[in-house]
Design a protein around this motif. Structure first.
Motif, PDB file in Angstrom:
ATOM      1  N   GLN A  17       0.095  -0.199  -5.045  1.00 30.00           N
ATOM      2  CA  GLN A  17       0.868   0.470  -5.983  1.00 30.00           C
ATOM      3  C   GLN A  17       1.969   1.779  -5.261  1.00 30.00           C
ATOM      4  O   GLN A  17       2.955   1.114  -5.979  1.00 30.00           O
ATOM      5  CB  GLN A  17      -0.497   1.919  -6.637  1.00 30.00           C
ATOM      6  N   ILE A  18       1.620   2.195  -3.975  1.00 30.81           N
ATOM      7  CA  ILE A  18       2.986   2.779  -3.231  1.00 30.81           C
ATOM      8  C   ILE A  18       4.154   2.101  -3.517  1.00 30.81           C
ATOM      9  O   ILE A  18       4.368   2.335  -3.188  1.00 30.81           O
ATOM     10  CB  ILE A  18       2.340   3.434  -2.073  1.00 30.81           C
ATOM     11  N   LEU A  45       7.059   8.354 -12.836  1.00 31.62           N
ATOM     12  CA  LEU A  45       6.922   7.858 -10.880  1.00 31.62           C
ATOM     13  C   LEU A  45       5.956   9.218 -10.679  1.00 31.62           C
ATOM     14  O   LEU A  45       5.123   9.566 -10.113  1.00 31.62           O
ATOM     15  CB  LEU A  45       8.036   8.135 -10.197  1.00 31.62           C
ATOM     16  N   SER A  46       6.418  11.198 -11.591  1.00 25.91           N
ATOM     17  CA  SER A  46       5.682  11.401 -10.466  1.00 25.91           C
ATOM     18  C   SER A  46       4.317  11.470 -11.355  1.00 25.91           C
ATOM     19  O   SER A  46       3.750  12.585 -10.103  1.00 25.91           O
ATOM     20  CB  SER A  46       6.552  12.642 -10.725  1.00 25.91           C
ATOM     21  N   ASP A  47       4.243  12.380 -12.287  1.00 24.68           N
ATOM     22  CA  ASP A  47       2.984  11.919 -12.905  1.00 24.68           C
ATOM     23  C   ASP A  47       1.995  11.070 -12.626  1.00 24.68           C
ATOM     24  O   ASP A  47       0.531  11.102 -11.824  1.00 24.68           O
ATOM     25  CB  ASP A  47       3.443  11.600 -14.861  1.00 24.68           C
ATOM     26  N   GLN A  48       2.394   9.232 -11.535  1.00 28.04           N
ATOM     27  CA  GLN A  48       1.848   8.774 -11.600  1.00 28.04           C
ATOM     28  C   GLN A  48       0.797   9.297 -10.607  1.00 28.04           C
ATOM     29  O   GLN A  48      -0.347   9.030 -10.202  1.00 28.04           O
ATOM     30  CB  GLN A  48       1.789   7.276 -12.203  1.00 28.04           C
ATOM     31  N   THR A  63      -2.854  10.888  -5.612  1.00 31.55           N
ATOM     32  CA  THR A  63      -2.683  11.450  -4.500  1.00 31.55           C
ATOM     33  C   THR A  63      -4.169  11.764  -4.461  1.00 31.55           C
ATOM     34  O   THR A  63      -4.684  12.454  -3.505  1.00 31.55           O
ATOM     35  CB  THR A  63      -1.905  12.322  -4.568  1.00 31.55           C
ATOM     36  N   THR A  64      -4.512  12.763  -6.364  1.00 30.79           N
ATOM     37  CA  THR A  64      -5.753  13.300  -7.038  1.00 30.79           C
ATOM     38  C   THR A  64      -7.300  12.082  -5.996  1.00 30.79           C
ATOM     39  O   THR A  64      -8.083  12.612  -5.657  1.00 30.79           O
ATOM     40  CB  THR A  64      -5.802  13.659  -7.882  1.00 30.79           C
ATOM     41  N   GLN A  88      -4.296   7.764   1.835  1.00 32.77           N
ATOM     42  CA  GLN A  88      -3.884   9.011   1.762  1.00 32.77           C
ATOM     43  C   GLN A  88      -2.653   9.635   1.231  1.00 32.77           C
ATOM     44  O   GLN A  88      -1.697   9.819   0.907  1.00 32.77           O
ATOM     45  CB  GLN A  88      -5.097  10.407   2.057  1.00 32.77           C
ATOM     46  N   GLN A  89      -2.524   9.140   3.256  1.00 30.88           N
ATOM     47  CA  GLN A  89      -1.248   9.361   3.674  1.00 30.88           C
ATOM     48  C   GLN A  89       0.199   8.903   3.208  1.00 30.88           C
ATOM     49  O   GLN A  89       0.463   9.368   2.721  1.00 30.88           O
ATOM     50  CB  GLN A  89      -1.597   9.066   5.375  1.00 30.88           C
TER      51      GLN A  89
END
Length: 320
Positions: free
Chosen positions: A150-151, A179-182, A187-188, A232-233
């Motif tokens: 996904q990233i 993109l920012s919302d996704q 990240t959460t 996560q990173q």
């Protein structure tokens, strides 16, 4: 093998023998009857039912010493075709020495497919039959790569959005906002998954907890924790890059707005000159250069001179 078929021919409740006396039970979109069956057959704690049914449940690991079973809530990303993106959903795993129960939403049934594929490869390669906890850790290792995919997709979209000319278009701004919302959800989710895997490791290291792992299982758990932290990173790095691109968009839009306002201000000053000259020479009073057949040419030159003077003053002070 016990099967319960739902709509569209999908197995909603599936029980399959793995090896020896261990079993795998998979439930898709459980209803009240499925939960009652699970509770009767496996004596599930009541709080597990609320955890399983809550689609907003955060990632966690909870071990029940009375029933000798643990519950792992893991958040996975699924494609959202309606919004041309993806969303994050929880999947539940209940483990003990003898069984593994997976409870998934129908939108996340690909997790069940990954587990089936993993079991097929284990049986095909005739490797040593793993315990249910090892099977779960192998599955977590496998589905963890899904975040990386996904990233990679998000990074490709971000690179396309970074290719703008003079200023970003409204379509690019809207795509960047999506993109920012996704990435907020991603990240959460990865942060929560790290917490869940750390809770599992703490439980396995606790002397007061019956959730004990052998050396191989513990090493595998540590490897999964490393992979989860890496996801996560990577997710956090992608979020930072999108934030920087968003700041760049904001700076460009602010500069464009400043240029527009500056142009309008200068233009309004230029347009104010002709009414001033014509207003003075339109009054019934004696003014210099107001007599003669070509007096209007004089006022025209005066108007042009004031306009050029205004522009020169603007450029002179603006260049400093």
């Amino acid at each position: 093998m016990k099967l319960s078929v739902g709509k569209a021919g999908v197995y909603m409740y599936r029980e399959e023998k793995l090896w020896d006396d261990s079993r795998w039970i998979n439930v898709i979109d459980p209803d009240e009857q499925d939960l009652q069956k699970l509770q009767q057959d496996f004596a599930l704690p009541r709080k597990y039912r609320s955890y399983i049914l809550d689609q907003r449940e955060r990632s966690r690991f909870d071990y029940n010493e009375e029933t000798k079973m643990g519950l792992l809530i893991w958040r996975v990303a699924v494609s959202d075709k309606q919004n041309n993106g993806f969303k994050v959903l929880p999947v539940s795993f209940i483990i003990s020495k003898k069984f593994l129960i997976s409870v998934v939403n129908k939108e996340a049934k690909w997790v069940m497919n990954e587990l089936e594929d993993l079991l097929h490869k284990l049986k095909q390669n005739k490797v040593k039959q793993p315990s249910p906890i090892t099977l779960l850790l192998r599955l977590l290792w496998k589905i963890n790569d899904q975040y990386v995919d996904q990233i990679d997709e998000i990074n490709g979209q971000r690179e396309n959005l970074a290719n703008y000319h003079r200023h970003p278009t409204n379509q690019q701004i809207a795509a960047l906002a999506e993109l920012s919302d996704q990435l907020v959800y991603l990240t959460t989710a990865t942060d929560n998954n790290v917490v869940a895997i750390q809770q599992m490791e703490l439980s396995s290291n606790s002397d007061d907890d019956d959730f004990q792992l052998n050396a191989k299982e513990h090493a595998f758990l540590s490897d999964v924790e490393v992979e989860t932290k890496q996801s996560q990173q990577i997710t956090q790095d992608a979020a930072d890059l999108v934030d920087r691109l968003s700041n760049t968009y904001n700076n460009i839009l602010n500069n464009n707005l400043n240029d527009t306002m500056r142009f309008l201000t200068v233009w309004s000053l230029i347009l104010a000159v002709p009414p001033i000259i014509s207003g003075f020479y339109g009054m019934n009073m004696h003014l210099p250069w107001a007599k003669g057949e070509f007096a209007w040419v004089t006022t025209l030159f005066m108007t042009l001179a004031l306009i050029f003077l205004t522009m020169w003053i603007y450029r002179h002070y603006h260049s400093k």
